[in-house]
Structure formats: C-alpha cells, structure tokens
Enzyme design. Structure first.
Site, PDB file in Angstrom:
ATOM      1  N   TRP A 121       9.022  -7.619 -33.862  1.00  0.00           N
ATOM      2  CA  TRP A 121       9.400  -8.413 -33.118  1.00  0.00           C
ATOM      3  C   TRP A 121       8.326  -8.702 -31.954  1.00  0.00           C
ATOM      4  CZ3 TRP A 121      11.308 -12.657 -35.025  1.00  0.00           C
ATOM      5  CH2 TRP A 121      12.221 -12.558 -36.127  1.00  0.00           C
ATOM      6  N   ASP A 195      12.788  -8.503 -24.602  1.00  0.00           N
ATOM      7  CA  ASP A 195      13.496  -9.095 -25.878  1.00  0.00           C
ATOM      8  C   ASP A 195      14.553  -8.124 -26.115  1.00  0.00           C
ATOM      9  OD1 ASP A 195      14.447 -10.299 -28.117  1.00  0.00           O
ATOM     10  OD2 ASP A 195      12.557 -10.321 -29.112  1.00  0.00           O
ATOM     11  N   LYS A 219      22.756 -11.841 -33.126  1.00  0.00           N
ATOM     12  CA  LYS A 219      23.039 -10.558 -33.676  1.00  0.00           C
ATOM     13  C   LYS A 219      24.316 -10.061 -32.939  1.00  0.00           C
ATOM     14  CE  LYS A 219      18.573 -10.880 -35.284  1.00  0.00           C
ATOM     15  NZ  LYS A 219      17.422 -11.532 -34.701  1.00  0.00           N
TER      16      LYS A 219
HETATM   17  C1  LIG Z   1      16.098 -11.929 -34.612  1.00  0.00           C
HETATM   18  C2  LIG Z   1      15.244 -11.633 -33.653  1.00  0.00           C
HETATM   19  C3  LIG Z   1      14.136 -12.601 -33.177  1.00  0.00           C
HETATM   20  C4  LIG Z   1      14.232 -13.764 -33.429  1.00  0.00           C
HETATM   21  O1  LIG Z   1      15.169 -14.724 -33.097  1.00  0.00           O
HETATM   22  P1  LIG Z   1      15.275 -16.324 -33.533  1.00  0.00           P
HETATM   23  O2  LIG Z   1      16.684 -16.775 -32.950  1.00  0.00           O
HETATM   24  O3  LIG Z   1      15.263 -16.543 -35.083  1.00  0.00           O
HETATM   25  O4  LIG Z   1      14.120 -16.656 -32.754  1.00  0.00           O
HETATM   26  C5  LIG Z   1      13.469 -12.076 -32.198  1.00  0.00           C
HETATM   27  N1  LIG Z   1      13.497 -10.978 -31.460  1.00  0.00           N
HETATM   28  C6  LIG Z   1      14.328  -9.812 -31.977  1.00  0.00           C
HETATM   29  C7  LIG Z   1      14.075  -8.586 -31.293  1.00  0.00           C
HETATM   30  C8  LIG Z   1      15.149 -10.315 -33.109  1.00  0.00           C
HETATM   31  O5  LIG Z   1      15.876  -9.416 -33.524  1.00  0.00           O
END
Ligand SMILES: *Cc1c(COP(=O)(O)O)cnc(C)c1O
Length: 384
Positions: A121, A195, A219
C-alpha cells in the site's frame, strides 16, 4: 410465549436461520452481528421517520444527527484534539493517494514528498505521489520482501519536505508500526501523513506525531464507500488550483463533508460501528483484545515447528493481518478448501504474495481466532 415448534417447523426455521461463518476477509470485512441486526431492524423505518436511511435527504434533521454523532463518536474514541478536522470523503484510500498530494504538496516551494515504503500500500502511495511532486524514498523495504519496519533513526528526511507519508499497517504484508515515528526528534518539521486504512481504531493514535490520518472504512470501521480523513487545521488551504473542490480539504471542512451528497448509508453504518466500539469499552479495550487475538495466532504459527511460517520480524508484526505460508502450494489449496468447509472463510493470501492471511480486525471475535487455531492444529495433525 411462542408455542413449541413441531419438528418440521423447527427444521424449516433452522433452514431459514442465517448461516454466519467466521469471515477473515481483508476488506470489505466482517462486521459485528449486532450492528447488522440493528441496520436490518431499522431498514424500513428509521427510528419513527417512516423512511429508510437509504431514502432520506442528507439535509434532513435525522441525517444531520447521524453525521454529527458519527463525527463526535470518532472524536471520543480516537481522542482527536480540537485542532483536527474530521472529514468524510469518497474515493477510498487509493483516492487519498492523489488527494493528499493535491492538498499538501504546495505547502513548500520545492514540492518535496518523502515516502516510507514498507509494503504494497505504501508502494502504491509512492507511485501515485510522483504525479504531483518531487518524491523521494525516505526508507524502504522494497529489497527485503517487506518483512520489517526500517528503523526511523536511519530515514533520509529532507528539510523542505511538504509532508512525509507512511502506511501504519500493511494489509498485504502484515507489517505494522507499533509506534508512529516522532519526526521532530528526527530533525524534520514536515507533517506526518498516515494511511491507517487497516488499523484505524484498533489502537490509540499519537496526535502529537500524526498530522493527517486517512482510512477507507471497509476494514475496521464498517462498509466500503466512505473514507475518513482526520487532518490538522493548519494543513488546510494549500490545495493546488487544479484540485477538484470536492477533494479540497478546506472546502470539505467548511461544508461539513456535504459539498455534494455524501454516502449516507455507509456513514450511518460507520456510526453504528462506532457505537458498538464504544459499547465494547472503546479503543484501549479493543486494543488489548486485538493484542490477545494476534498473540494467540502468532503463537500457533511459531509453535508449529515450521509447518506454518510468518516471515515478518516479530517486533513489527501486524495485529490486524496475519499472513503465513505452508510447505507447499497443494497443502495451501487444501487448507483453504477445508477451512472454508469448516466455516472459516476468506483465508487465501493476497495474489501478489500467495500463501494464507487471516485478517482479524476489531469485529473478529476471539472465538473466531480460537476456531482458526484449533483448525490449524487439526489440519497439521492430519497433513503434517
Ligand atoms: C485496503 C487498503 C487501501 C485501499 O483502499 P480503497 O478503499 O480500496 O481505496 C489502501 N491502503 C491500505 C492500507 C489498505 O488496507
């Protein structure tokens, strides 16, 4: 009192009862049954309004209340200081990979962005940011299979960076920052962007270290379609002239996340998730439970004599996403199929790394981890 069921009626009722499995999906992911039941109970008539949340105006008093409550509950749960804005946006965490640079890169004339790459990511964030600024790797584990967090003392931080980006929990590789770095102590005045899509609300956040935290909700916070951005006020107002208004943090803050129609139903579900989390004792309580759950699973992996293996440095292991590999591809396939049949769902690893992965977010009960550990022991006994 209900009349006792005839055997036929009992069978019929049983056939109609929902079959719930332990869902280890990385995202969208498991939600507490009580949250889903509440949403179902309120589907046709939201608290006497006579309409579903799906059908109500985002300008209605009922939705204004849902939105305000969600923000306040998030502030309470994460102890968000008053100097931070809470924004509800769309476009997911991947959208933020562009929205963050569009809002922050012009803070400093050099448009420098320092990125720490520790997995899939942050690698994506690093690539996308290159469209907006002068991007450099402050540190990376690109050559090391993303199996650890590089020591911040060795990071190459530029004095004039507009911001520093990291991913606090790598969902695919299962590496997690156990504490956020103190950039000031490392000689950098740049704001830290995090993030936190896959570990938000699973542990406390140090707001003296993070200046902007974003997370897609699917998540740990509920459904997809809603992205939470928590941003320090002084970072607002620097957006590029080409930044769409709907992605401009200052505009979004001024409009209380309602410049356009927000994803009303996901915000409602997010609100139910936050109330559930409060009922569970809040973030410190859930953090303790998450530590116990992940300790249990890692102990099973490490205690298997190499039948199951997790490649991540123990100190940097994720409490949310636990990847592990087995001796062969054939055994892995068999594990996934047998687990699925045993009601343990979505354990296959990300296609880029293979193997297996158990995502054990806030809403995964301890019983789910116990069931997985028991299954792992049994599978090894039969196939080891
Ligand atoms: C799932 C995830 C993403 C992507 O998220 P989207 O909502 O599909 O854009 C980005 N960063 C992390 C750490 C993730 O777990």
């Amino acid at each position: 009192m209900n009349a006792p069921l005839t055997p036929q009626a009992a069978l019929a009722a049983d056939a109609l009862a929902p079959r719930r499995v332990f869902n280890f999906s990385p995202g969208p992911s498991t939600m507490p049954q009580s949250v889903l039941e509440q949403a179902a109970a309120e589907m046709l008539d939201y608290r006497g309004c006579g309409v579903s949340v799906l059908e109500m105006s985002h300008r209605s008093a009922a939705f204004e209340d849902i939105l305000a409550r969600a923000e306040q509950d998030l502030r309470d749960l994460l102890a968000i200081p008053a100097a931070f804005k809470v924004l509800f946006m769309q476009g997911g965490a991947i959208g933020q990979n562009a929205i963050v640079p569009m809002n922050l890169v012009a803070r400093r004339p050099g448009r420098a962005i320092d990125v720490v790459v520790t997995g899939e990511w942050s690698r994506k964030s690093w690539t996308e940011a290159q469209r907006y600024g002068d991007v450099a790797l402050a540190a990376s584990t690109l050559g090391a299979a993303h199996d650890h967090i590089p020591d911040p003392a060795g990071w190459a931080l530029r004095q004039d960076a507009s911001y520093v980006h990291l991913c606090s929990n790598e969902t695919v590789h299962g590496v997690e920052f156990q504490t956020l770095p103190d950039l000031r102590a490392l000689g950098s005045e740049a704001p830290l962007v995090v993030d936190a899509s896959s570990n938000i609300a699973s542990r406390t956040i140090d707001w003296t270290r993070a200046a902007l935290v974003f997370a897609g909700a699917q998540k740990n916070l509920g459904p997809s379609g809603i992205t939470v951005v928590i941003v320090r006020e002084d970072l607002l107002g620097h957006a590029l002239p080409t930044c769409p208004s709907v992605f401009d943090y200052r505009v979004t803050a001024e409009q209380r996340s309602m410049l356009n129609t927000p994803p009303t139903y996901p915000i409602y579900l997010l609100g139910l998730m936050l109330q559930w989390l409060k009922g569970e004792g809040g973030v410190p309580a859930i953090e303790q439970r998450n530590r116990a759950k992940s300790d249990r699973l890692y102990a099973a992996i490490d205690g298997s004599g190499g039948f199951y293996r997790n490649p991540v440095a123990p100190a940097d292991r994720s409490r949310m996403n636990v990847p592990f590999v087995m001796p062969s591809e054939a055994l892995t396939d068999r594990f996934v199929a047998e687990a699925e049949a045993a009601g343990l769902s979505s354990l296959r690893g990300h296609k880029s790394v293979g193997g297996l992965r158990a995502s054990i977010y806030n809403a995964m009960p301890e019983a789910g981890v116990e069931a997985l550990v028991a299954f792992m022991h049994d599978f090894q006994r039969r196939h080891g």
